[in-house]
Design a protein around this motif. Sequence first.
Motif, mmCIF file in Angstrom:
data_model
loop_
_atom_site.group_PDB
_atom_site.id
_atom_site.type_symbol
_atom_site.label_atom_id
_atom_site.label_comp_id
_atom_site.label_asym_id
_atom_site.label_seq_id
_atom_site.Cartn_x
_atom_site.Cartn_y
_atom_site.Cartn_z
ATOM 1 N N ASN A 121 -1.115 -1.212 -8.182
ATOM 2 C CA ASN A 121 -1.015 -2.590 -7.731
ATOM 3 C C ASN A 121 -2.197 -3.433 -8.183
ATOM 4 O O ASN A 121 -2.050 -4.579 -8.556
ATOM 5 N N GLU B 36 -4.035 -4.265 -12.855
ATOM 6 C CA GLU B 36 -3.918 -5.341 -13.824
ATOM 7 C C GLU B 36 -4.484 -6.643 -13.283
ATOM 8 O O GLU B 36 -5.170 -7.365 -13.998
ATOM 9 N N ALA B 37 -4.225 -6.902 -12.005
ATOM 10 C CA ALA B 37 -4.729 -8.134 -11.422
ATOM 11 C C ALA B 37 -6.255 -8.160 -11.477
ATOM 12 O O ALA B 37 -6.856 -9.150 -11.868
ATOM 13 N N ALA C 266 0.829 -1.192 0.000
ATOM 14 C CA ALA C 266 0.000 0.000 0.000
ATOM 15 C C ALA C 266 0.868 1.249 0.000
ATOM 16 O O ALA C 266 0.473 2.289 -0.495
ATOM 17 N N GLN D 210 -4.709 -3.335 4.411
ATOM 18 C CA GLN D 210 -4.671 -2.526 3.202
ATOM 19 C C GLN D 210 -5.486 -1.252 3.367
ATOM 20 O O GLN D 210 -5.055 -0.173 2.977
ATOM 21 N N LEU E 264 5.141 -4.519 -4.753
ATOM 22 C CA LEU E 264 4.099 -4.705 -5.739
ATOM 23 C C LEU E 264 3.447 -6.051 -5.510
ATOM 24 O O LEU E 264 4.119 -7.066 -5.419
ATOM 25 N N ARG E 265 2.128 -6.072 -5.450
ATOM 26 C CA ARG E 265 1.459 -7.342 -5.231
ATOM 27 C C ARG E 265 0.681 -7.724 -6.467
ATOM 28 O O ARG E 265 0.034 -6.895 -7.096
#
Lengths: 244, 244
Positions: free
Chosen positions: B7, B10-11, A68, B65, A73-74
Amino acid sequence: MAALDGNSVEAAAIDPIPTLARQVMEQLRRDILEGAHPPGGRLRIESLRERYGAGASPIREALSQLAAEGLVLRVDQRGFRVALADSAMLRDLIETRCLVETAALRASIARGDAAWEEQVLVSHHRLARTPRSADPGRFLPNPEWEAHHRAFHLALLDGCGARALLAFCADLQDRALRFRYLSNQVAWPQRDVGAEHKAICEAAIGRQADEACALLEAHYRRTGHFLSAAAPREDLPTGQGPST
Amino acid sequence: MAALDGNSVEAAAIDPIPTLARQVMEQLRRDILEGAHPPGGRLRIESLRERYGAGASPIREALSQLAAEGLVLRVDQRGFRVALADSAMLRDLIETRCLVETAALRASIARGDAAWEEQVLVSHHRLARTPRSADPGRFLPNPEWEAHHRAFHLALLDGCGARALLAFCADLQDRALRFRYLSNQVAWPQRDVGAEHKAICEAAIGRQADEACALLEAHYRRTGHFLSAAAPREDLPTGQGPST
DNA sequence: GGCGGTAGTTTTGTCGATAAAAACTCTCCC
DNA sequence: GGGAGAGTTTTTATCGACAAAACTACCGCC
């Protein structure tokens, strides 16, 4: 590092035994900042579990927080990796800092009271009397200088009266610090940053908004120039085996 | 919501089955934004575990988060609580937005290319043709309007060429959205926001930097004024039983 | 009657195990 | 020789259980 973050400040100040997740997070942040984990590199839970001596939960939690924060990077279901630090990001960071911090500085100069003025003065004084390098012969990062440097730059902006803005600036400074760490040994002693800081300080206290902003912007852009010149090799360290 | 966050973008776009932690996080964010969990209220793991039907780990991760995002406040060893949303914070937020976004807008106007101009125009058009309320008779938040509104304001700033800055602005907008949700039914239809948006759009495309910034600032300050007038009761909802 | 200490209860933080998903490898076929 | 596919291995995401810390309520003492 993130001492300005409203969430952590009081807990960290009181609690003598921080939670394990917090310890891991702070150590991990230091390691990433100092380049122990290369930009773009994968951060496997198991490896970290071993390295930091903790279960998966604290590790994962630390990674979540750093994600965060932008340092990690997740990718869902595909783990964590260290955030990239290429020259495009550096450019973007500098651009952002110039835009945001000149606005904040302008507001500070317009609104700052006597206490702000004094804080700028004293934080500059502390910075000025601290040697930049811990070793007089060669460059060796001096934690005390780093702390004073951070405090000075934040003090400059602290008169703007917007905490959220200030917190963002603190965050930007941390990100910039990472680039400085990655390309160690930068521009020293070729450049007289002390003089730059002094000029900025005087312009700010003298309420010369235009000049102070110009000086600050030049200060950042010069740093950016040195960094991207000093560390071209770090530009695309990701690689990490494409699918083919 | 945080669709601009590098972050997740794209996921979230590819993965058809998001991770459970992500689902919880998104649902929890919505619930907090909409006031299902009151500002300052405690967020006990067990209650959330029950409510969202997940184990402690995903819950904790979602909370982490959101904490980094500023919507949730974490105190080590003492759990999580919903971030406060009092009038002081609203003031601070407005102040920050005015300072940051006028700077970004100015840069956008100075640097924005034809594509930027067109994007501003089209996003404004979409916003203008969408009804603000989902119900013509009374005020009922219209998700489509919200999306277009967000897109328009971001499009305005998108010409500045600094992604980090833009991401911060997106975050600020989310925070502002929370205040809007908390004090539902605000200033409608007393105020012609459509006209304000139109004026801002025209000034921006016409490259009238000073005027566009003045309009944008007035736009935000007016919103702040309405919000703090409409929801004085929410000022200090924390309480939560002092020690005595 | 008020206050401090103490036992009990709740809640958090952490661990190890497990199932699901991704990555890798090796083989087989064209 | 190259590529597709099945099986294996690594890695992630999640769960349930447990220990430590914080909070609560009660009781005795001043």
